[in-house]
Write a protein that holds these residues in place. Structure first.
Motif, PDB file in Angstrom:
ATOM      1  N   UNK A   1       0.780  -1.313  -0.124  1.00  0.00           N
ATOM      2  CA  UNK A   1       0.126  -0.116   0.127  1.00  0.00           C
ATOM      3  C   UNK A   1       0.855   1.220  -0.011  1.00  0.00           C
ATOM      4  N   UNK A   2       0.401   2.317  -0.686  1.00  0.00           N
ATOM      5  CA  UNK A   2       1.257   3.466  -0.966  1.00  0.00           C
ATOM      6  C   UNK A   2       1.401   4.257   0.576  1.00  0.00           C
ATOM      7  N   UNK A   3       0.572   4.004   1.369  1.00  0.00           N
ATOM      8  CA  UNK A   3       0.665   4.594   2.836  1.00  0.00           C
ATOM      9  C   UNK A   3       1.926   3.932   3.380  1.00  0.00           C
ATOM     10  N   UNK A   4       2.273   2.786   3.289  1.00  0.00           N
ATOM     11  CA  UNK A   4       3.371   2.088   3.815  1.00  0.00           C
ATOM     12  C   UNK A   4       4.469   2.729   3.358  1.00  0.00           C
ATOM     13  N   UNK A   5       4.608   3.290   2.172  1.00  0.00           N
ATOM     14  CA  UNK A   5       5.946   3.963   1.388  1.00  0.00           C
ATOM     15  C   UNK A   5       6.001   5.628   1.675  1.00  0.00           C
ATOM     16  N   UNK A   6       4.961   6.134   1.344  1.00  0.00           N
ATOM     17  CA  UNK A   6       4.857   7.734   1.688  1.00  0.00           C
ATOM     18  C   UNK A   6       4.015   8.192   2.494  1.00  0.00           C
ATOM     19  N   UNK A   7       3.195   7.383   3.322  1.00  0.00           N
ATOM     20  CA  UNK A   7       2.354   7.861   4.273  1.00  0.00           C
ATOM     21  C   UNK A   7       0.970   8.283   3.797  1.00  0.00           C
ATOM     22  N   UNK A   8       0.283   8.253   2.801  1.00  0.00           N
ATOM     23  CA  UNK A   8      -0.757   8.527   2.419  1.00  0.00           C
ATOM     24  C   UNK A   8      -1.217   7.663   1.190  1.00  0.00           C
ATOM     25  N   UNK A   9      -2.662   7.603   0.897  1.00  0.00           N
ATOM     26  CA  UNK A   9      -3.097   6.943  -0.429  1.00  0.00           C
ATOM     27  C   UNK A   9      -3.964   7.744  -1.454  1.00  0.00           C
ATOM     28  N   UNK A  10      -4.193   8.843  -0.904  1.00  0.00           N
ATOM     29  CA  UNK A  10      -4.816   9.764  -1.728  1.00  0.00           C
ATOM     30  C   UNK A  10      -3.944  10.235  -2.792  1.00  0.00           C
ATOM     31  N   UNK A  11      -4.751  10.452  -4.139  1.00  0.00           N
ATOM     32  CA  UNK A  11      -3.942  11.076  -5.082  1.00  0.00           C
ATOM     33  C   UNK A  11      -3.009  12.364  -4.622  1.00  0.00           C
TER      34      UNK A  11
END
Length: 160
Positions: free
Chosen positions: A43-53
């Motif tokens: 999940x993007x959150x695990x790499x850069x802290x958020x998942x929204x565009x």
């Protein structure tokens, strides 16, 4: 044969994972002698802290920095036996964005001077991405099939 190994790894990995979960990722690795592939899903959150565009400049920078870090630090996250003299290179990076959910999928090619089967691989995911707390790793190397849930830096998997 290489594609068969990679497919086998993907099937093996699929049975271990269901829905997208923050802090959890998947790594599938397949080797045929001295060559291999690594597929990394998180999940993007695990790499850069958020998942929204990423619309704001700050968010775009965080996303770009995290993806660059993944590319540059993959060989520190997945540490092959140094005697194999392996090189890991990025082949594909994708961010699959769906509304407020995003997943990063990366594929890396691996080339070594000696076969990977019979060696050991250690994992240091949390050292590079502290939000990544649990990673399911599935490896196929010349007939050896192993699995490990990485929850700590230094967890390792013997391919014997």
């Amino acid at each position: 044969m290489f594609k068969v190994l990679l497919l086998s790894t993907m099937v093996f990995a699929a049975r271990e994972h269901g829905a997208h979960m923050h802090g959890a990722g998947k790594v599938s690795m397949a080797f045929d002698g001295k060559r291999g592939k690594i597929e990394f899903h998180v999940p993007a959150e695990s790499l850069y802290g958020f998942e929204h565009e990423a619309k704001s400049k700050k968010d775009r920078q965080k996303k770009e920095q995290a993806l660059l870090k993944l590319e540059e630090k993959i060989s520190e996250m997945i540490v092959m036996d140094p005697s194999l003299k392996c090189e890991i290179k990025k082949e594909i990076f994708e961010v699959n964005q769906q509304k407020n959910h995003a997943e990063v999928e990366a594929e890396f090619g691996v080339s070594c001077e000696a076969p990977v089967a019979g060696s050991e691989i250690s994992f240091h995911m949390q050292k590079i991405f502290p939000r990544l707390r649990k990673v399911q790793v599935d490896v196929v190397a010349d007939g050896v099939q192993k699995s490990l849930q990485v929850t700590n830096n230094g967890d390792s998997l013997g391919l014997k």
